[in-house]
Design an enzyme around this catalytic site. Structure first.
Site, PDB file in Angstrom:
ATOM      1  N   ASP A   1       0.878  -1.162   0.000  1.00  0.00           N
ATOM      2  CA  ASP A   1       0.000   0.000   0.000  1.00  0.00           C
ATOM      3  C   ASP A   1       0.917   1.214   0.000  1.00  0.00           C
ATOM      4  OD1 ASP A   1      -2.166   1.682   0.123  1.00  0.00           O
ATOM      5  OD2 ASP A   1      -3.124   0.643   1.788  1.00  0.00           O
ATOM      6  N   TRP A   2       0.429   2.327  -0.498  1.00  0.00           N
ATOM      7  CA  TRP A   2       1.279   3.504  -0.695  1.00  0.00           C
ATOM      8  C   TRP A   2       1.804   4.030   0.647  1.00  0.00           C
ATOM      9  CZ3 TRP A   2       0.281   1.278  -4.772  1.00  0.00           C
ATOM     10  CH2 TRP A   2       0.524   1.768  -6.046  1.00  0.00           C
TER      11      TRP A   2
END
Length: 393
Positions: free
Chosen positions: A229-230
């Site tokens: 995930d970012w």
């Protein structure tokens, strides 16, 4: 691409760099080795492709796209063919915009009403979430575009999601929280899996070897790429050892430097690094092979969005046979959302909708409207309430 040959020609610096994105949305290309850069972007409520200013909060403008009903709505149809048809249309939009992978679907289990991502998760039932997720992935990937299943795993709350620890007993872990992911992997072979921000039983998902290697790859047979995930990376070298391939977003060299230092210090084997690089290159190869030129058809997508919304509607209760409305019945819309509806989530799912319809505009003749309230007000407006509520005689 001859991935084995490419990896053998890469320097340590190039291998380390390949394991981080080039920028916010793209993988890193290597021209001298014939490796292109490819793009991924948010979904699955609709394409959120940003071309200039970029962010993961939905603040910067994205290209016009079709805003589809949320996954929570789609799951209410219990219609796996509908989910597949939606995936096919999303895949076509990605192809037209030269997007190699759509970041979705989300198949986490809904456990808290405070989870900010509940609208983009399918269900609190692991069977529904898994079956609907598998069909959506099949639809997307049938169009030569990758799907990235998220957020693996136990991402079920918003509070302190970057550091919270989801503590789960073994049986519940496998039968409830992991079950949807297992179904999607085994039925649809997604190109990618996105690991979550949180810890799972004391270990960050991005560094969790049991999750990323023992369960995902060895037990379920996943052969795709694992991406963060970012901003979910904590220790890049530990992540690669655990089975994490690609760090996103890119644009800095912190992860690259950490990987190089870990290899040189003997903390990280180059064999593990080569495996991560190979997984990233395999994704790039699939994306390149699947790409084709096509034109966007936003009108077709909008018509499908309407059909999905209609087939996802659920009547929970019909007191006194109030529906269907009798001919000539008096009908009123109360509230500003009839004119300015809230129809999507924010952040990664904020779609720049190319076409919007409004309930009040679509209503038949004779339907009346009253404001009732102002969305920005914290206190009720008695005058607006009096206007909306008929006085008894």
């Amino acid at each position: 691409m001859d991935i084995k040959a490419i990896v053998s020609e890469m320097t340590l610096e190039e291998k380390a760099a390949a394991c981080s994105g080039f920028d916010f949305w793209h993988t890193r290309g290597f021209e001298r080795l014939g490796v292109p850069s490819v793009m991924m972007t948010d979904g699955p409520s609709g394409l959120r492709k940003q071309e200039d200013a970029v962010d993961h909060l939905g603040i910067a403008v994205s290209v016009p796209a079709v805003c589809f009903p949320s996954s929570a709505a789609v799951a209410s149809s219990f219609d796996v063919e509908l989910a597949r048809e939606l995936g096919e249309e999303l895949g076509e939009e990605c192809q037209a915009e030269n997007v190699a992978m759509l970041l979705g679907p989300g198949v986490n289990i809904k456990r808290s009403p405070l989870c900010g991502r509940n609208f983009e998760y399918f269900s609190e039932d692991p069977v529904v979430a898994g079956e609907m997720g598998a069909s959506l992935v099949q639809g997307i990937q049938s169009r030569g575009v990758g799907a990235c299943v998220k957020h693996y795993a136990c991402n079920n709350q918003e509070t302190a999601r970057m550091a919270s620890d989801s503590v789960v007993d073994e049986r519940t872990f496998h039968e409830v929280y992991l079950a949807p992911f297992e179904t999607v992997v085994k039925k649809a072979q997604p190109w990618s899996m996105m690991c979550a921000y949180n810890k799972v039983n004391g270990t960050y998902a991005a560094e969790h070897r049991e999750l990323l290697t023992e369960i995902l790859r060895e037990s379920w047979g996943f052969d795709g790429m694992v991406v963060t995930d970012w901003g979910a990376v904590k220790d890049r070298a530990l992540g690669i050892t655990a089975g994490l391939d690609l760090e996103m977003p890119g644009g800095n060299d912190r992860g690259t430097k950490r990987i190089i230092a870990a290899v040189e210090a003997g903390e990280l084997s180059e064999e593990a690094l080569d495996l991560a690089v190979s997984n990233v290159l395999s994704f790039v190869e699939k994306a390149s092979a699947g790409h084709r030129e096509t034109e966007r058809d936003l009108d077709r997508g909008y018509r499908l969005a309407v059909q999905v919304a209609e087939r996802s509607a659920v009547l929970l209760k019909n007191d006194a046979a109030a529906l269907p409305l009798a001919e000539g019945a008096s009908v009123a819309f109360i509230g500003d959302f009839a004119r300015n509806p809230r129809y999507q989530g924010s952040g990664s799912s904020h779609v720049n909708s190319a076409h919007r319809s409004f309930p009040l505009d679509e209503a038949p003749a004779g339907v009346t409207f009253a404001q009732g309230y102002r969305a920005e007000d914290e206190e009720p407006d008695e005058a607006l309430i009096a206007e909306a509520v008929p006085r008894r005689r």
